[in-house]
Scaffold this motif. Sequence first.
Motif, short mmCIF file in Angstrom:
data_model
loop_
_atom_site.label_atom_id
_atom_site.label_comp_id
_atom_site.label_asym_id
_atom_site.label_seq_id
_atom_site.Cartn_x
_atom_site.Cartn_y
_atom_site.Cartn_z
N SER A 182 0.80 -1.22 0.00
CA SER A 182 0.00 0.00 0.00
C SER A 182 0.84 1.28 0.00
CB SER A 182 -0.91 0.00 1.24
OG SER A 182 -1.63 1.21 1.33
N PRO A 183 0.37 2.32 -0.72
CA PRO A 183 1.01 3.64 -0.64
C PRO A 183 0.50 4.46 0.54
CG PRO A 183 -0.77 3.74 -2.23
CD PRO A 183 -0.71 2.30 -1.76
N LEU A 184 -0.50 3.97 1.27
CA LEU A 184 -1.08 4.76 2.36
C LEU A 184 -0.09 5.06 3.49
CD1 LEU A 184 -4.66 3.20 2.56
CD2 LEU A 184 -3.93 5.28 1.38
N GLY A 215 6.85 8.87 -5.11
CA GLY A 215 7.21 9.33 -6.46
C GLY A 215 6.06 10.02 -7.15
N GLN A 216 4.85 9.54 -6.92
CA GLN A 216 3.67 10.16 -7.52
C GLN A 216 3.48 11.59 -7.01
OE1 GLN A 216 1.71 8.79 -9.93
NE2 GLN A 216 0.63 10.74 -10.02
N LEU A 217 3.99 11.87 -5.82
CA LEU A 217 3.89 13.22 -5.23
C LEU A 217 5.07 14.11 -5.60
CD1 LEU A 217 2.56 12.24 -1.69
CD2 LEU A 217 1.25 13.16 -3.61
N GLY A 218 5.96 13.62 -6.46
CA GLY A 218 7.06 14.45 -6.94
C GLY A 218 8.33 14.38 -6.12
N ILE A 219 8.42 13.43 -5.18
CA ILE A 219 9.62 13.28 -4.37
C ILE A 219 10.54 12.26 -5.04
CG2 ILE A 219 10.50 12.57 -2.11
CD1 ILE A 219 7.77 13.43 -0.96
N GLU A 220 11.83 12.52 -5.02
CA GLU A 220 12.77 11.58 -5.61
C GLU A 220 12.73 10.27 -4.84
OE1 GLU A 220 17.33 11.18 -7.22
OE2 GLU A 220 16.91 12.67 -5.67
N THR A 221 12.65 9.14 -5.56
CA THR A 221 12.54 7.84 -4.92
C THR A 221 13.45 6.84 -5.61
OG1 THR A 221 10.66 7.22 -6.33
CG2 THR A 221 10.15 8.22 -4.21
N ILE A 222 13.97 5.90 -4.82
CA ILE A 222 14.79 4.81 -5.34
C ILE A 222 14.46 3.55 -4.56
CG2 ILE A 222 16.68 6.32 -6.09
CD1 ILE A 222 18.24 5.55 -3.61
N GLY A 223 14.59 2.39 -5.22
CA GLY A 223 14.35 1.16 -4.50
C GLY A 223 14.34 -0.06 -5.39
N PRO A 224 14.30 -1.25 -4.78
CA PRO A 224 14.28 -2.50 -5.53
C PRO A 224 12.87 -2.91 -5.91
CG PRO A 224 14.42 -2.98 -3.19
CD PRO A 224 14.42 -1.48 -3.32
N ALA A 225 12.78 -3.79 -6.93
CA ALA A 225 11.49 -4.33 -7.34
C ALA A 225 11.69 -5.68 -8.02
CB ALA A 225 10.77 -3.37 -8.29
N VAL A 241 9.95 7.77 -10.69
CA VAL A 241 10.89 7.01 -9.86
C VAL A 241 12.28 7.19 -10.47
CG1 VAL A 241 11.56 4.72 -9.04
CG2 VAL A 241 9.13 5.34 -9.20
N SER A 242 13.26 7.52 -9.63
CA SER A 242 14.61 7.78 -10.16
C SER A 242 15.36 6.52 -10.51
CB SER A 242 15.41 8.59 -9.13
OG SER A 242 14.90 9.90 -9.01
N VAL A 243 15.35 5.53 -9.61
CA VAL A 243 16.09 4.28 -9.85
C VAL A 243 15.27 3.11 -9.32
CG1 VAL A 243 18.18 2.95 -9.39
CG2 VAL A 243 18.33 5.44 -9.62
#
Length: 271
Positions: A182-184, A215-225, A241-243
């Motif tokens: 969840s993004p909540l 990321g949807q809110l415009g904040i730089e984000t990085i992570g695995p998937a 999403v940056s990375v």
Amino acid sequence: MWSTRALRAHLLADGLAGPVATPRETSLRSYRLFAAGDPRVTLGLVPAGRWDEGALLRLMARRCGVSPDPAYRVGPDRIDPERTLDALDAFAERLGEAAGRRAPVLLGTGHPHRLLGFYVALADALSAAGCLVLTPAQGRCVDITTRFGVRTHLLDYVRGVAFVRARDLSAAGRVPGAHSHSPLPVRAALESAADAGGPLPELVIGDHGWVCGAGQLGIETIGPADTDDPALFVGEAEGQVSVTVPLDDGVRAESYRPLTRYVLNRACLSR
């Protein structure tokens, strides 16, 4: 200190890349659900473009290394270790940049049983470099839709890393961390930080909804998937999403320790 060659061998030996435990049919199901706009797999991301199943499969083949053959429907999925290594280098570069400017950061995971130690090590290193590791909304209730219906969870932190616990008032002691897409939780954390007058994170590090929601809110984000998490790769392709680091996110927690050492060394954050 891990060399690129040694880390590549580790990725393959521990199932982080190469043939992975995520079944092909699970990945394809996620692509169908994402194309249909199912929030269980969009993870808080609202894509700007139209992504049907074919477009998603082609994207995941480019970014992750899964088979591009739509006729391959059953069996193990695959992650290209070279793509993982390239993304880890980009991940480390973003960490180093954040540390260099002493940026406030927020870390959160939907995989506390697997990835908590990975993020804790990053939080410790960033804090030692002078970054403010944010912990907003600790203890806040978050209602999350699960396969059992809506359940109330508590937002918690361990050494600067956020996750949610299923609230069970009848249980003795603390309820373990819950697996969540969840993004909540990240929305609750960001809302709490804003209501308190800041600071807000300049970088969010995490997985699942923590990355896509921020990321949807415009904040730089990085992570695995993993191969069944197309939202992060779509977010990367569209710029939210940056990375995104392609890897199996469900192996033993100990298997991620070499990745931690590798990215911290690359980011010049090793101690």
